[in-house]
Scaffold this motif. Structure first.
Motif, PDB file in Angstrom:
ATOM      1  N   GLN A  21       0.826  -1.374  -0.059  1.00 14.28           N
ATOM      2  CA  GLN A  21      -0.030   0.053  -0.067  1.00 14.28           C
ATOM      3  C   GLN A  21       0.884   1.288  -0.050  1.00 14.28           C
ATOM      4  OE1 GLN A  21      -3.339  -0.138  -0.478  1.00 14.28           O
ATOM      5  NE2 GLN A  21      -3.180   2.239  -0.641  1.00 14.28           N
ATOM      6  N   THR A 204      -3.680   1.474   4.906  1.00 14.55           N
ATOM      7  CA  THR A 204      -4.531   0.411   4.576  1.00 14.55           C
ATOM      8  C   THR A 204      -5.479   1.148   3.562  1.00 14.55           C
ATOM      9  OG1 THR A 204      -4.473  -0.981   6.491  1.00 14.55           O
ATOM     10  CG2 THR A 204      -6.170  -1.277   5.024  1.00 14.55           C
ATOM     11  N   TRP A 205      -5.639   0.551   2.237  1.00 14.11           N
ATOM     12  CA  TRP A 205      -6.743   1.219   1.513  1.00 14.11           C
ATOM     13  C   TRP A 205      -8.102   1.254   2.402  1.00 14.11           C
ATOM     14  CZ3 TRP A 205      -9.224  -1.762  -2.930  1.00 14.11           C
ATOM     15  CH2 TRP A 205     -10.047  -0.825  -4.000  1.00 14.11           C
TER      16      TRP A 205
END
Length: 245
Positions: A21, A204-205
């Motif tokens: 990420q 984190t997406w």
């Protein structure tokens, strides 16, 4: 390897075994720089608008770099009302090229953790994303030989895990999934009655943070790779204790 109550331990790939990420975040920052001449970045809501495009395209493009790049191009055309030039579209494509060619960077301590767990339990790798890119990451990680099976799937949800567990001939209650994503690695496995070991990553997406956890009794949280073997050993002890009652 002795017989164990926990029959299988699965690992996620991106941001569990290796960095991912971070590079997508860098690509998004570069995307915003490309659009800066066309938009007032203070008012453009670039993060939100790009995510809206990515989310609606997941069912078409899937996950991974190529889907991200196509969504970036679509979002750029929409947000600039078609004013974005061909050279800048090409720069967006080059962002994808750079991501696809980036060397694999294992997270600190993860090789030792995977090796330690592989010495006590059968382990598999379950990851999602672009097939070619994920295959290259697994190959370049230098750890593929540790896993009994490597599964690259288009989605990590309840039906996918149910299918895999059936193929593995493993009961959910004797299966543990290790990963950084609550949505993809933890929630579906808990829903099936399995165990989840959550290893949060520092970024984190947004899509992977959106999750409802049905039952936290079989959820374990660890801070880093160095705590993984102990977490798996704790689950093993709990299963062994329950079976002896």
């Amino acid at each position: 390897m002795t017989d164990t109550a926990l029959r299988m331990v699965a690992f996620d790939g991106d941001d569990t075994l290796w960095r991912s990420q971070d590079f997508f975040d860098e690509a998004q920052a570069a995307f915003e720089a490309i659009l800066a001449p066309y938009l007032d970045l203070a008012d453009a809501r670039l993060h939100e608008r790009l995510y809206e495009v990515e989310r609606r395209n997941i069912g078409i493009f899937g996950y991974g770099v190529k889907g991200m790049a196509l969504s970036m191009i679509e979002a750029a055309v929409e947000m600039t009302d078609g004013r974005i030039g061909g050279r800048d579209v090409h720069r967006i494509v080059q962002l994808a090229h750079s991501l696809l060619r980036h060397p694999v960077e294992l997270l600190p301590g993860i090789r030792e953790a995977v090796e330690a767990i592989a010495a006590t339990h059968p382990i598999v790798l379950i990851t999602k994303g672009d097939l070619f890119h994920q295959e290259a990451k697994v190959r370049d990680s230098g750890m593929s030989h540790l896993f009994r099976r490597i599964e690259i799937v288009s989605e990590k949800d309840v039906p996918t895990y149910a299918r895999l567990l059936d193929e593995f001939a493993v009961e959910p209650a004797r299966f543990a999934m290790v990963g950084n994503s609550l949505r993809s690695d933890i929630a579906p496995v808990l829903a099936l009655g399995g165990w989840g070991v959550h290893v949060p990553y520092h970024t984190t997406w947004l899509h992977e943070r959106e999750a409802e956890l049905p039952d936290r009794t079989r959820l374990r949280e660890v801070r880093d790779a160095g705590s993984l073997a102990a977490a798996i050993a704790g689950i093993e002890r709990e299963l062994t204790s329950d079976n002896g009652r």
